[in-house]
Design a protein around this motif. Structure first.
Motif, PDB file in Angstrom:
ATOM      1  N   GLY A  44     -14.531  21.107 -10.384  1.00 48.74           N
ATOM      2  CA  GLY A  44     -15.518  22.338 -10.543  1.00 48.74           C
ATOM      3  C   GLY A  44     -14.783  23.628 -10.144  1.00 48.74           C
ATOM      4  O   GLY A  44     -15.020  24.827 -11.019  1.00 48.74           O
ATOM      5  N   THR A  45     -13.921  23.718  -9.235  1.00 49.06           N
ATOM      6  CA  THR A  45     -13.451  24.960  -8.896  1.00 49.06           C
ATOM      7  C   THR A  45     -12.430  25.471 -10.062  1.00 49.06           C
ATOM      8  O   THR A  45     -12.463  26.731 -10.109  1.00 49.06           O
ATOM      9  N   PRO A  46     -11.650  24.784 -10.749  1.00 44.83           N
ATOM     10  CA  PRO A  46     -11.168  25.452 -11.807  1.00 44.83           C
ATOM     11  C   PRO A  46     -12.035  26.042 -12.931  1.00 44.83           C
ATOM     12  O   PRO A  46     -11.643  27.092 -13.524  1.00 44.83           O
ATOM     13  N   VAL A  47     -13.185  25.672 -13.118  1.00 46.86           N
ATOM     14  CA  VAL A  47     -14.093  26.162 -14.071  1.00 46.86           C
ATOM     15  C   VAL A  47     -14.784  27.411 -13.418  1.00 46.86           C
ATOM     16  O   VAL A  47     -14.703  28.414 -14.088  1.00 46.86           O
ATOM     17  N   LEU A  48     -14.563  27.410 -11.932  1.00 54.39           N
ATOM     18  CA  LEU A  48     -15.123  28.629 -11.505  1.00 54.39           C
ATOM     19  C   LEU A  48     -14.103  29.666 -11.590  1.00 54.39           C
ATOM     20  O   LEU A  48     -14.389  31.067 -11.948  1.00 54.39           O
ATOM     21  N   SER A  49     -12.746  29.293 -11.472  1.00 46.28           N
ATOM     22  CA  SER A  49     -11.602  30.360 -11.873  1.00 46.28           C
ATOM     23  C   SER A  49     -11.510  30.845 -13.300  1.00 46.28           C
ATOM     24  O   SER A  49     -11.356  32.014 -13.430  1.00 46.28           O
ATOM     25  N   LEU A  50     -11.691  29.764 -14.275  1.00 47.43           N
ATOM     26  CA  LEU A  50     -11.798  30.227 -15.629  1.00 47.43           C
ATOM     27  C   LEU A  50     -12.914  31.109 -16.214  1.00 47.43           C
ATOM     28  O   LEU A  50     -12.613  32.031 -16.870  1.00 47.43           O
ATOM     29  N   VAL A  51     -13.906  30.649 -15.751  1.00 45.19           N
ATOM     30  CA  VAL A  51     -15.226  31.501 -16.142  1.00 45.19           C
ATOM     31  C   VAL A  51     -15.145  32.836 -15.247  1.00 45.19           C
ATOM     32  O   VAL A  51     -15.360  33.966 -15.884  1.00 45.19           O
TER      33      VAL A  51
ATOM     34  N   ILE B   5      -4.157  29.810 -13.292  1.00 41.59           N
ATOM     35  CA  ILE B   5      -3.593  28.537 -12.469  1.00 41.59           C
ATOM     36  C   ILE B   5      -3.021  29.087 -11.159  1.00 41.59           C
ATOM     37  O   ILE B   5      -3.403  28.374 -10.339  1.00 41.59           O
ATOM     38  N   ALA B   6      -2.597  30.175 -11.142  1.00 45.89           N
ATOM     39  CA  ALA B   6      -1.939  30.742  -9.940  1.00 45.89           C
ATOM     40  C   ALA B   6      -3.231  31.180  -8.851  1.00 45.89           C
ATOM     41  O   ALA B   6      -3.129  30.873  -7.855  1.00 45.89           O
ATOM     42  N   HIS B   7      -4.229  31.720  -9.707  1.00 46.96           N
ATOM     43  CA  HIS B   7      -5.275  31.973  -8.727  1.00 46.96           C
ATOM     44  C   HIS B   7      -6.289  30.741  -8.259  1.00 46.96           C
ATOM     45  O   HIS B   7      -6.435  30.572  -7.098  1.00 46.96           O
ATOM     46  N   TRP B   8      -6.118  29.658  -9.135  1.00 46.91           N
ATOM     47  CA  TRP B   8      -6.853  28.460  -8.537  1.00 46.91           C
ATOM     48  C   TRP B   8      -5.986  27.952  -7.418  1.00 46.91           C
ATOM     49  O   TRP B   8      -6.537  27.348  -6.360  1.00 46.91           O
TER      50      TRP B   8
END
Length: 222
Positions: A138-145, A100-103
């Motif tokens: 989409g960007t949270p998916v990028l951070s999670l993956v 979460i912090a990274h996103w």
């Protein structure tokens, strides 16, 4: 667990604020990549409108990937990560907090900046709105993956290149659905189906990625 999650988010945001140059590097990379294409392909409005979804999404994807190396590397280097693994709090909660912090640091600024950069591609207001929503999903998916790849390559020599090879194939569906949503809106087809697929990808990544990342971190620490 909620208190632990908020503590991890607050800690990582404070650390990111102290290293503002890393955050600005990601933003400037996104701005430069997105701005070079109109200069290179020329001022033809129709061509720019056609290329805009792919250009902006690829630029956001690459900028997000630049920040993956900072997700766990510093905590791994100073021993903090080992203490997190040994903590009584579930490691998945700690991973979710760090993602979460990274996103917030590397993904949210791209989402907010993309509509401004879309102006130079002569996108209509409806297409800009779809671009904003697609990046927001989409960007949270990028951070999670990306967190999975960052965990698996932690401590490995040349990990920056290796994490790119690991996560880029997994990023392709997100790129297709995200850019396709804007392209469908531009062509008049409607972006609902693409946005629903992005929402499904986000739900799946949120459910599975923290567990896979936690397993990768335990392997790296051991």
């Amino acid at each position: 667990m909620l208190n632990a999650l908020m503590c991890v988010v607050r800690r990582d945001l404070l650390l990111a604020f102290r290293r503002r140059s890393d955050v600005l590097t990601t933003l400037f990379f996104f701005i430069i990549v997105a701005s070079l294409f109109p200069l290179g392909v020329g001022p033809e409005p129709q061509l720019l409108r056609t290329m805009a979804p792919g250009i902006l999404w690829v630029a956001a994807l690459l900028a997000s990937m630049l920040a993956l190396g900072r997700l766990f590397a510093l905590d791994y280097a100073d021993g903090t990560l080992e203490q997190m693994v040994l903590s009584s709090e579930p490691l998945t909660i700690i991973v979710i907090g760090k993602v979460i912090a990274h996103w917030i640091v590397s993904g949210l600024p791209l989402v907010l900046l993309a509509p401004v950069l879309a102006v130079q591609f002569d996108l209509a207001s409806s297409s800009v709105a779809v671009l904003f929503v697609s990046l927001l999903l989409g960007t949270p998916v990028l951070s999670l993956v990306g967190s999975i790849g960052a965990a698996l390559t932690l401590g490995v020599r040349g990990g920056g290149v290796l994490v790119s090879l690991l996560v880029l194939p997994l990023y392709i569906p997100v790129l297709i659905f995200g850019a396709g949503a804007v392209g469908a809106e531009v062509s008049g087809v409607g972006a609902t189906a693409h946005l629903l697929l992005l929402g499904g990808a986000l739900a799946g990544a949120a459910a599975l990625a923290p567990w896979a990342t936690a397993a990768g971190l335990r392997i790296a620490v051991e």
